[in-house]
Write an enzyme that holds these catalytic residues in place. Structure first.
Site, mmCIF file in Angstrom:
data_model
loop_
_atom_site.group_PDB
_atom_site.id
_atom_site.type_symbol
_atom_site.label_atom_id
_atom_site.label_comp_id
_atom_site.label_asym_id
_atom_site.label_seq_id
_atom_site.Cartn_x
_atom_site.Cartn_y
_atom_site.Cartn_z
ATOM 1 N N LYS A 186 0.823 -1.211 0.000
ATOM 2 C CA LYS A 186 0.000 0.000 0.000
ATOM 3 C C LYS A 186 0.865 1.272 0.000
ATOM 4 C CE LYS A 186 -4.026 -2.037 -0.010
ATOM 5 N NZ LYS A 186 -3.645 -3.441 -0.272
HETATM 6 C C1 LIG Z 1 -9.609 -2.908 -2.020
HETATM 7 C C2 LIG Z 1 -9.068 -3.573 -0.785
HETATM 8 N N1 LIG Z 1 -9.871 -3.749 0.266
HETATM 9 C C3 LIG Z 1 -9.448 -4.313 1.399
HETATM 10 C C4 LIG Z 1 -8.148 -4.768 1.526
HETATM 11 C C5 LIG Z 1 -7.763 -5.470 2.794
HETATM 12 O O1 LIG Z 1 -6.722 -4.849 3.473
HETATM 13 P P1 LIG Z 1 -5.708 -5.720 4.360
HETATM 14 O O2 LIG Z 1 -4.832 -6.487 3.430
HETATM 15 O O3 LIG Z 1 -4.965 -4.692 5.152
HETATM 16 O O4 LIG Z 1 -6.514 -6.593 5.219
HETATM 17 C C6 LIG Z 1 -7.275 -4.606 0.451
HETATM 18 C C7 LIG Z 1 -5.870 -5.008 0.520
HETATM 19 O O5 LIG Z 1 -5.245 -5.839 0.607
HETATM 20 C C8 LIG Z 1 -7.743 -4.009 -0.740
HETATM 21 O O6 LIG Z 1 -6.933 -3.860 -1.790
#
Ligand SMILES: Cc1ncc(COP(=O)(O)O)c(C=O)c1O
Length: 388
Positions: A186
């Site tokens: 990210k």
């Molecule tokens: C669009 C989107 N939503 C939710 C997430 C979930 O985030 P995390 O990986 O921090 O749980 C991600 C990323 O991985 C994502 O790209």
């Protein structure tokens, strides 16, 4: 194959500087490494950067989404409107809570839901809308706010791609409720991590309790000199708190967000230039309303009518040429589990068109112009090999 790059260019690499390392080392030496003062500092810095009223950190964006949904009481019998063109975590959390994900189609060029498709999907059972700010562009929030308020629904923004994104002049996260991710690829990372921001203090308080066993206080409040060791479980909760090691990384990363996003924007502009004129590669479009893009991803589509291979076959060609890529995302409703519970291909034509063709090119602040030239060179060379 005429293109040659000796070293593999990954799709993403975190931008970790000496200050990030120094901050983490300081925490490791401090005697307190789990949730504590650094976490509180990071929540405050993040709240201030996004302009939100309240912020609660977690160990992932997924946990943030899960706990907000729980805190809202969303579960059995409830419908939640969401795109299928997203990371599967949101859909998984809805499913695990017993709620029904109601998928709506997207605009193939912005990759985001349209207010018209969302409005059509509202029923008596709808409780919430979860739009995704895609790849760093903001979804069209005002019409969605209108729909949410007319039908008394919660608008919960998936802002995993949108740190630094603006909708008009409005910083994403400054109003309403949004969930950010600090996963390793990210725009800022804490290794893994997430943040829920909201102007609803009660909601944030519920998330805070749910993220740590359902206790009314966290470990720092129990074990620090000012704390007391007694605890009270006031509701069954989870264990998804961010640690001070992660939060330290979050603080030093957040201090560089504007600089890192500028670098992403420069690289994206270079891609636009170097990829122009390649007919087999199609480009999404930025939304036509005023916005600031955070360039989380640089996405392109392979024009399947002009080549002899599938998108996956083309990505294998790029890998042979030492270029890493990503797929953000394969439509969730086409995944194995969701096919077994009544979803599947044929449901969302625009989403499926995108899902079969899109891929993400390497984009991270440590890249240099030559890397972009190499990607473009590899694409031209691969296209020549698979052209119809
Ligand atoms: C669009 C989107 N939503 C939710 C997430 C979930 O985030 P995390 O990986 O921090 O749980 C991600 C990323 O991985 C994502 O790209």
């Amino acid at each position: 194959m005429t293109f040659a790059r000796t070293e593999f260019l990954p799709f993403s690499r975190p931008a970790i500087d000496q200050d990030d390392i120094d901050g983490v080392v300081e925490v490791l030496k401090s005697g307190w490494i789990t949730t504590g003062p650094r976490t509180a500092e990071f929540e405050e810095a993040f709240r201030s950067y996004t302009g939100s009223l309240h912020a609660c950190s977690l160990n992932s964006g997924t946990a943030g989404m899960h706990l907000v949904l729980m805190a809202l009481g969303i579960g059995e019998g409830d419908e939640v409107i969401t795109p299928s063109m997203t990371w599967g975590s949101t859909i998984n959390m809805l499913t695990l809570l017993g709620a029904k994900p109601v998928f709506v189609d997207i605009d193939r060029y912005t990759l985001m839901v349209t207010p018209e498709s969302v409005e059509k999907a509202v029923t008596e059972k709808t409780r919430a809308i979860i739009p995704v700010h895609y790849a760093g562009a903001p979804v069209d929030l005002e019409p969605l706010r209108g729909i949410a308020s007319r039908h008394d629904l919660v608008l919960l923004e998936d802002a995993a791609h949108a740190l630094g994104t603006k909708y008009g002049d409005e910083q994403i996260g400054s109003r309403g409720t949004a969930v950010f991710s600090f996963h390793a690829i990210k725009n800022i990372t804490t290794g893994e991590g997430g943040m829920v921001v909201s102007d609803d203090e009660g909601l944030i308080e519920k998330v805070r309790i749910l993220k740590f066993h359902g206790l009314a206080k966290d470990a720092w409040q129990r074990y620090s000199k000012r704390g007391s060791p007694q605890v009270e479980i006031i509701t069954p909760g989870y264990k998804c708190n961010m640690t001070d090691i992660q939060a330290s990384l979050g603080l030093t990363q957040l201090a560089k967000i504007e600089k890192m996003n500028e670098k992403r924007a420069e690289l994206a502009a270079l891609y636009d230039r170097h990829l122009s004129g390649i007919e087999e590669i199609l480009h999404p479009r930025a939304p036509d309303y005023p916005h600031v893009h955070s360039h989380h991803l640089y996405i392109v589509f392979l024009d399947l009518d002009r080549v002899t291979v599938s998108r996956d076959g083309f990505l294998a060609e790029l890998k042979k040429r030492n270029i890493g890529t990503g797929i953000h995302f394969r439509a969730v409703h086409t995944q194995e589990y969701y096919r077994t519970v009544g979803y599947g291909p044929g449901l969302l034509p625009e989403t499926e068109w995108v899902s079969d063709r899109l891929f993400s090119l390497p984009l991270f602040p440590g890249m240099i112009e030559k890397d972009v030239c190499d990607v473009a060179g590899a694409i031209r060379d691969a296209v020549a090999a698979v052209k119809k």
